[in-house]
Design a protein around this motif. Sequence first.
Motif, short mmCIF file in Angstrom:
data_model
loop_
_atom_site.label_atom_id
_atom_site.label_comp_id
_atom_site.label_asym_id
_atom_site.label_seq_id
_atom_site.Cartn_x
_atom_site.Cartn_y
_atom_site.Cartn_z
N ALA A 172 55.24 30.26 32.85
CA ALA A 172 54.75 31.02 33.85
C ALA A 172 54.62 30.24 35.25
CB ALA A 172 53.29 31.83 33.38
N ASP A 173 54.04 28.87 34.96
CA ASP A 173 53.72 28.08 36.58
C ASP A 173 55.20 28.04 37.41
OD1 ASP A 173 50.99 28.00 35.97
OD2 ASP A 173 51.16 25.98 34.91
N ASP A 174 56.09 27.36 36.38
CA ASP A 174 57.65 27.21 36.76
C ASP A 174 58.24 28.55 37.42
OD1 ASP A 174 57.60 24.38 36.25
OD2 ASP A 174 58.71 24.95 34.30
N LEU A 175 57.82 29.81 36.87
CA LEU A 175 58.42 30.95 37.24
C LEU A 175 57.89 31.28 38.65
CD1 LEU A 175 58.99 33.15 34.35
CD2 LEU A 175 60.79 32.40 35.96
N GLY A 176 56.52 30.93 38.91
CA GLY A 176 55.73 30.93 39.98
C GLY A 176 56.16 30.12 41.25
N ARG A 177 56.79 28.90 40.90
CA ARG A 177 57.33 28.05 41.82
C ARG A 177 58.56 28.43 42.13
NH1 ARG A 177 54.10 24.28 39.11
NH2 ARG A 177 55.66 23.79 37.43
N CYS A 178 59.29 29.22 41.24
CA CYS A 178 60.35 29.69 41.37
C CYS A 178 60.60 30.88 42.45
CB CYS A 178 61.14 30.15 40.02
SG CYS A 178 62.44 31.19 40.38
N ILE A 197 68.43 24.04 34.20
CA ILE A 197 66.99 24.87 33.63
C ILE A 197 66.05 24.31 34.36
CG2 ILE A 197 65.86 25.85 31.84
CD1 ILE A 197 68.49 25.62 30.15
N THR A 198 65.65 24.33 35.73
CA THR A 198 64.55 23.83 36.29
C THR A 198 64.12 24.90 37.13
OG1 THR A 198 65.91 23.08 38.13
CG2 THR A 198 65.69 21.37 36.29
N ALA A 199 62.97 24.70 37.66
CA ALA A 199 62.22 25.50 38.82
C ALA A 199 63.15 25.52 40.11
CB ALA A 199 60.86 25.32 38.98
N ALA A 200 63.61 24.28 40.51
CA ALA A 200 64.40 24.21 41.54
C ALA A 200 65.79 24.92 41.59
CB ALA A 200 64.77 22.84 41.81
N SER A 201 66.31 25.05 40.21
CA SER A 201 67.57 25.80 40.43
C SER A 201 67.33 27.38 40.10
CB SER A 201 68.23 25.56 38.86
OG SER A 201 68.83 24.38 38.80
N CYS A 202 65.93 27.80 39.46
CA CYS A 202 65.74 29.03 39.46
C CYS A 202 65.34 29.54 41.00
CB CYS A 202 64.67 29.30 38.63
SG CYS A 202 63.77 30.85 38.71
N LYS A 203 64.84 28.56 41.65
CA LYS A 203 64.39 28.87 43.26
C LYS A 203 65.88 29.16 43.81
CE LYS A 203 61.21 27.03 46.55
NZ LYS A 203 60.36 25.88 46.91
N ALA A 231 62.31 35.86 34.22
CA ALA A 231 62.37 35.10 32.97
C ALA A 231 63.77 34.05 33.48
CB ALA A 231 62.61 35.87 31.69
N PHE A 232 63.76 32.85 32.97
CA PHE A 232 64.82 31.83 33.22
C PHE A 232 64.99 30.87 32.16
CE2 PHE A 232 66.71 28.30 35.21
CZ PHE A 232 67.71 28.92 36.21
N LEU A 256 52.82 34.29 45.83
CA LEU A 256 52.44 33.25 44.41
C LEU A 256 51.06 33.78 44.23
CD1 LEU A 256 53.60 30.81 43.03
CD2 LEU A 256 52.05 29.56 45.07
N THR A 257 50.85 33.75 42.85
CA THR A 257 49.66 34.29 42.32
C THR A 257 48.98 32.87 41.80
OG1 THR A 257 50.53 34.71 40.16
CG2 THR A 257 50.03 36.45 41.77
N ALA A 258 47.76 32.76 42.06
CA ALA A 258 47.12 31.64 41.69
C ALA A 258 46.90 31.76 40.17
CB ALA A 258 45.59 31.31 42.41
#
Length: 112
Positions: free
Chosen positions: A92-98, A65-71, A82-83, A108-110
């Motif tokens: 939301a920030d992690d999902l953006g990186r994902c 459960i990390t942004a890297a795994s989601c990516k 959602a993850f 990627l939205t700021a």
Amino acid sequence: MKLRTLAAAAALSVSMFAGAALADGRVAAALEAPVAAKTKIVAGGAVFVCDGAECISTSAPSRAITAASCKALAKEVGRVAAFGGETKSLDADDLGRCNVAAKGGATLTASK
């Protein structure tokens, strides 16, 4: 002979508890668009089964459960809405990186 049996039982007991401690359980991802066909994908040390607009891993390690795994998942199936799991979800920030490297392109939205 009794000592070997006792040692084997102790080792088995420890390995059973260690496995349970490392597993976080179910991890799910909601996709922005459904996948074309049911597929299996390995991401973050977990095996996800994706069907429709959902990817599920029933026995994922907590590190999944990390942004890297989601990516890694998004690279294969597209943008993720959602993850998360039973105890943790990406914000939301992690999902953006994902979604930066999502299949099919991503924007990627700021954040404000």
